[in-house]
Design a protein around this motif. Structure first.
Motif, PDB file in Angstrom:
ATOM      1  N   PHE A 149       0.831  -1.202   0.000  1.00  0.00           N
ATOM      2  CA  PHE A 149       0.000   0.000   0.000  1.00  0.00           C
ATOM      3  C   PHE A 149       0.868   1.255   0.000  1.00  0.00           C
ATOM      4  CE2 PHE A 149      -2.011   3.466   2.338  1.00  0.00           C
ATOM      5  CZ  PHE A 149      -3.143   3.677   1.562  1.00  0.00           C
ATOM      6  N   VAL A 150       1.870   1.285   0.872  1.00  0.00           N
ATOM      7  CA  VAL A 150       2.767   2.447   0.936  1.00  0.00           C
ATOM      8  C   VAL A 150       3.439   2.666  -0.413  1.00  0.00           C
ATOM      9  CG1 VAL A 150       4.912   3.331   1.951  1.00  0.00           C
ATOM     10  CG2 VAL A 150       3.151   2.334   3.427  1.00  0.00           C
ATOM     11  N   ALA A 151       3.901   1.590  -1.028  1.00  0.00           N
ATOM     12  CA  ALA A 151       4.568   1.699  -2.335  1.00  0.00           C
ATOM     13  C   ALA A 151       3.617   2.231  -3.405  1.00  0.00           C
ATOM     14  CB  ALA A 151       5.128   0.342  -2.744  1.00  0.00           C
ATOM     15  N   SER A 152       2.343   1.849  -3.303  1.00  0.00           N
ATOM     16  CA  SER A 152       1.366   2.329  -4.293  1.00  0.00           C
ATOM     17  C   SER A 152       1.109   3.826  -4.141  1.00  0.00           C
ATOM     18  CB  SER A 152       0.044   1.563  -4.149  1.00  0.00           C
ATOM     19  OG  SER A 152      -0.663   1.961  -2.978  1.00  0.00           O
ATOM     20  N   LYS A 153       1.276   4.343  -2.915  1.00  0.00           N
ATOM     21  CA  LYS A 153       1.056   5.756  -2.649  1.00  0.00           C
ATOM     22  C   LYS A 153       2.297   6.604  -2.913  1.00  0.00           C
ATOM     23  CE  LYS A 153      -3.224   5.875  -1.206  1.00  0.00           C
ATOM     24  NZ  LYS A 153      -4.249   6.705  -1.910  1.00  0.00           N
ATOM     25  N   PRO A 155       5.092   6.276  -5.476  1.00  0.00           N
ATOM     26  CA  PRO A 155       5.749   5.632  -6.623  1.00  0.00           C
ATOM     27  C   PRO A 155       7.223   5.997  -6.785  1.00  0.00           C
ATOM     28  CG  PRO A 155       4.216   7.343  -7.347  1.00  0.00           C
ATOM     29  CD  PRO A 155       3.965   7.131  -5.898  1.00  0.00           C
ATOM     30  N   ASP A 156       7.645   7.127  -6.224  1.00  0.00           N
ATOM     31  CA  ASP A 156       9.049   7.535  -6.318  1.00  0.00           C
ATOM     32  C   ASP A 156       9.872   7.089  -5.110  1.00  0.00           C
ATOM     33  OD1 ASP A 156       8.559   8.823  -8.762  1.00  0.00           O
ATOM     34  OD2 ASP A 156       7.910  10.653  -7.745  1.00  0.00           O
ATOM     35  N   GLY A 157       9.243   6.338  -4.206  1.00  0.00           N
ATOM     36  CA  GLY A 157       9.962   5.871  -3.027  1.00  0.00           C
ATOM     37  C   GLY A 157      10.085   6.951  -1.967  1.00  0.00           C
ATOM     38  N   GLY A 158      11.022   6.765  -1.038  1.00  0.00           N
ATOM     39  CA  GLY A 158      11.238   7.743   0.026  1.00  0.00           C
ATOM     40  C   GLY A 158      11.613   7.078   1.331  1.00  0.00           C
ATOM     41  N   LYS A 159      11.805   7.906   2.350  1.00  0.00           N
ATOM     42  CA  LYS A 159      12.167   7.394   3.668  1.00  0.00           C
ATOM     43  C   LYS A 159      10.907   6.972   4.438  1.00  0.00           C
ATOM     44  CE  LYS A 159      16.368  10.181   4.120  1.00  0.00           C
ATOM     45  NZ  LYS A 159      17.078  11.210   4.905  1.00  0.00           N
ATOM     46  N   VAL A 160      10.984   5.799   5.049  1.00  0.00           N
ATOM     47  CA  VAL A 160       9.853   5.291   5.811  1.00  0.00           C
ATOM     48  C   VAL A 160      10.344   4.800   7.171  1.00  0.00           C
ATOM     49  CG1 VAL A 160       8.562   4.624   3.742  1.00  0.00           C
ATOM     50  CG2 VAL A 160      10.072   2.961   4.845  1.00  0.00           C
ATOM     51  N   ALA A 161       9.422   4.732   8.129  1.00  0.00           N
ATOM     52  CA  ALA A 161       9.757   4.262   9.478  1.00  0.00           C
ATOM     53  C   ALA A 161       8.750   3.206   9.912  1.00  0.00           C
ATOM     54  CB  ALA A 161       9.753   5.427  10.464  1.00  0.00           C
ATOM     55  N   ILE A 162       9.190   2.363  10.831  1.00  0.00           N
ATOM     56  CA  ILE A 162       8.323   1.324  11.397  1.00  0.00           C
ATOM     57  C   ILE A 162       8.236   1.537  12.900  1.00  0.00           C
ATOM     58  CG2 ILE A 162       7.979  -1.160  11.733  1.00  0.00           C
ATOM     59  CD1 ILE A 162       9.855  -1.576   9.279  1.00  0.00           C
ATOM     60  N   ILE A 163       7.021   1.522  13.421  1.00  0.00           N
ATOM     61  CA  ILE A 163       6.829   1.527  14.872  1.00  0.00           C
ATOM     62  C   ILE A 163       6.377   0.119  15.258  1.00  0.00           C
ATOM     63  CG2 ILE A 163       5.601   2.515  16.832  1.00  0.00           C
ATOM     64  CD1 ILE A 163       5.400   5.124  15.363  1.00  0.00           C
ATOM     65  N   GLU A 164       7.255  -0.574  15.953  1.00  0.00           N
ATOM     66  CA  GLU A 164       7.028  -1.969  16.320  1.00  0.00           C
ATOM     67  C   GLU A 164       6.159  -2.060  17.571  1.00  0.00           C
ATOM     68  OE1 GLU A 164      10.896  -3.647  16.919  1.00  0.00           O
ATOM     69  OE2 GLU A 164      11.754  -2.540  15.230  1.00  0.00           O
ATOM     70  N   GLY A 165       5.763  -3.298  17.897  1.00  0.00           N
ATOM     71  CA  GLY A 165       5.029  -3.530  19.136  1.00  0.00           C
ATOM     72  C   GLY A 165       5.994  -3.629  20.299  1.00  0.00           C
ATOM     73  N   MET A 166       5.868  -4.687  21.068  1.00  0.00           N
ATOM     74  CA  MET A 166       6.779  -4.921  22.180  1.00  0.00           C
ATOM     75  C   MET A 166       7.970  -5.719  21.674  1.00  0.00           C
ATOM     76  SD  MET A 166       5.853  -6.656  25.847  1.00  0.00           S
ATOM     77  CE  MET A 166       4.629  -5.380  26.152  1.00  0.00           C
ATOM     78  N   PHE A 189      13.145   3.136  -1.761  1.00  0.00           N
ATOM     79  CA  PHE A 189      12.707   3.211  -0.359  1.00  0.00           C
ATOM     80  C   PHE A 189      13.860   2.946   0.608  1.00  0.00           C
ATOM     81  CE2 PHE A 189       8.548   2.634  -2.322  1.00  0.00           C
ATOM     82  CZ  PHE A 189       7.774   3.505  -1.585  1.00  0.00           C
ATOM     83  N   GLU A 190      13.820   3.645   1.733  1.00  0.00           N
ATOM     84  CA  GLU A 190      14.803   3.443   2.790  1.00  0.00           C
ATOM     85  C   GLU A 190      14.094   3.441   4.142  1.00  0.00           C
ATOM     86  OE1 GLU A 190      18.720   5.627   4.812  1.00  0.00           O
ATOM     87  OE2 GLU A 190      17.624   6.609   3.172  1.00  0.00           O
ATOM     88  N   VAL A 191      14.274   2.355   4.903  1.00  0.00           N
ATOM     89  CA  VAL A 191      13.726   2.294   6.256  1.00  0.00           C
ATOM     90  C   VAL A 191      14.733   2.975   7.182  1.00  0.00           C
ATOM     91  CG1 VAL A 191      12.964   0.812   8.147  1.00  0.00           C
ATOM     92  CG2 VAL A 191      12.478   0.145   5.775  1.00  0.00           C
ATOM     93  N   VAL A 192      14.383   4.170   7.655  1.00  0.00           N
ATOM     94  CA  VAL A 192      15.341   4.965   8.434  1.00  0.00           C
ATOM     95  C   VAL A 192      15.214   4.734   9.936  1.00  0.00           C
ATOM     96  CG1 VAL A 192      15.545   6.750   6.664  1.00  0.00           C
ATOM     97  CG2 VAL A 192      13.761   6.955   8.430  1.00  0.00           C
ATOM     98  N   ALA A 193      14.142   4.086  10.374  1.00  0.00           N
ATOM     99  CA  ALA A 193      13.955   3.804  11.801  1.00  0.00           C
ATOM    100  C   ALA A 193      12.987   2.649  11.964  1.00  0.00           C
ATOM    101  CB  ALA A 193      13.422   5.036  12.536  1.00  0.00           C
ATOM    102  N   GLU A 216      13.284  15.029   8.358  1.00  0.00           N
ATOM    103  CA  GLU A 216      12.248  15.971   7.939  1.00  0.00           C
ATOM    104  C   GLU A 216      11.595  15.580   6.618  1.00  0.00           C
ATOM    105  OE1 GLU A 216      13.734  19.938   7.950  1.00  0.00           O
ATOM    106  OE2 GLU A 216      14.089  19.968  10.119  1.00  0.00           O
ATOM    107  N   ASP A 217      12.254  14.690   5.870  1.00  0.00           N
ATOM    108  CA  ASP A 217      11.698  14.241   4.599  1.00  0.00           C
ATOM    109  C   ASP A 217      11.052  12.859   4.706  1.00  0.00           C
ATOM    110  OD1 ASP A 217      14.148  13.101   5.107  1.00  0.00           O
ATOM    111  OD2 ASP A 217      14.887  13.208   3.043  1.00  0.00           O
ATOM    112  N   LEU A 218      10.686  12.449   5.914  1.00  0.00           N
ATOM    113  CA  LEU A 218      10.017  11.160   6.110  1.00  0.00           C
ATOM    114  C   LEU A 218       8.695  11.145   5.355  1.00  0.00           C
ATOM    115  CD1 LEU A 218      10.418   8.519   7.908  1.00  0.00           C
ATOM    116  CD2 LEU A 218       8.640   9.511   9.373  1.00  0.00           C
ATOM    117  N   LYS A 219       8.424  10.035   4.662  1.00  0.00           N
ATOM    118  CA  LYS A 219       7.231   9.939   3.819  1.00  0.00           C
ATOM    119  C   LYS A 219       6.125   9.065   4.400  1.00  0.00           C
ATOM    120  CE  LYS A 219       8.854  12.453   0.431  1.00  0.00           C
ATOM    121  NZ  LYS A 219       8.257  13.784   0.151  1.00  0.00           N
TER     122      LYS A 219
END
Length: 304
Positions: A149-153, A155-166, A189-193, A216-219
């Motif tokens: 879904f994120v990739a479909s939104k 198309p040019d990629g970008g920096k992304v982050a993941i908030i995990e559970g425990m 795409f780059e997972v920065v956190a 500041e450029d997190l997508k």
């Protein structure tokens, strides 16, 4: 003489039916959840209780005060084992915290079903225990769906982050890994956190705020549950950025947030169906019927 035989047979059938009905009424199961502070588990509780009502049996649902109360959940299971239930369904807080009590249930001959949050199968086997069935969502696939879904939104990629559970939580780790592995297949795409927020809304707000301050450029932000995603949505609002937030579970508040154009999407599980399936599975086990070991309950994407 013939009338007497017919009467005796009829009385035998009535007696048999009453006996079967009484046995069904006597069935009593326990369901051990994480916490009812999260709508996901409230929905599962409803599935347990409503299916029990349909089946004419009793299911008593137990939960601890928060998803971090590992020892409390173990003690809860210990208490359940003293009440002579015909079967137990459980959703552990961690992959290993309930292993000792599962082993004790096995020793007592009580059928045990693992629901949603997975127990560590190897550690359980090493301890001499087993489960009769695992009813779950494919959490790795959930993470992959979110990444698609994120990739479909973007198309040019970008920096992304993941908030995990425990940290160390099996379902949260699987969602994180599914997202991370899938987003890596898309160019740009780059997972920065990738940081845990313990399934907590306020902690997720803090994590999202900190990540956005460093990038500041997190997508986009993918969250391993909707409670954390709602915290991330608030963080995005606070800083006034255009950042996509995707959650997991499909709880009512998250769906409303998607419909309001705030959260971009949630990958909805069906905890109600898991509760229903657990009750049906325990009934079959008590009857001595064969059940599938690995039962997958489908998920679906809810997007704006």
């Amino acid at each position: 003489m013939k009338k007497i035989r017919v009467f005796v047979v009829a009385m035998f059938i009535v007696s048999l039916c009453l006996s079967i009905g009484a046995n069904a009424q006597e069935l009593k199961f326990a369901a051990i959840l994480k916490t009812l502070a999260n709508p996901h588990w409230v929905s599962m509780q409803k599935g347990y209780e409503e299916e029990a009502a349909r089946q004419g049996i009793t299911v008593e649902v137990f939960a601890v005060t928060s998803e971090g109360n590992i020892q409390e959940q173990l003690q809860l299971f210990e208490t359940v084992l003293q009440k002579q239930y015909d079967g137990i369904a459980f959703s552990p807080i961690t992959p290993v915290n309930l292993i000792p009590t599962v082993v004790k249930a096995n020793e007592q001959g009580i059928p045990v079903v693992n629901v949603d949050e997975g127990v560590d199968q190897k550690a359980l086997a090493d301890a001499g225990g087993k489960i009769a069935a695992f009813i779950r969502t494919d959490n790795y696939a959930i993470g992959q769906t979110a990444a698609d879904f994120v990739a479909s939104k973007l198309p040019d990629g970008g920096k992304v982050a993941i908030i995990e559970g425990m940290a160390g939580n099996a379902s949260g780790d699987a969602r994180r890994d599914g997202f991370k592995d899938k987003i890596a297949t898309y160019a740009g795409f780059e997972v920065v956190a990738s940081q845990p927020a313990d399934w907590d809304r306020i902690k997720a707000l803090d994590v999202a705020t900190n990540v956005m301050s460093r990038h500041e450029d997190l997508k986009a932000i993918y969250c391993a549950n909707d409670t954390m995603a709602l915290g991330a949505v608030q963080a995005v609002k606070n800083v006034g950025r255009d950042v996509i937030v995707v959650g997991t579970d499909g709880i009512d508040e998250a769906v409303q947030s998607v419909q309001a154009g705030e959260m971009a999407a949630t990958v909805a599980q069906d905890p109600y169906a898991m509760g229903v399936t657990a009750v049906q599975t325990l009934i079959k086990l008590v009857k001595g019927e064969q059940v599938e070991f690995d039962m997958l309950v489908p998920s679906k994407l809810i997007a704006e």
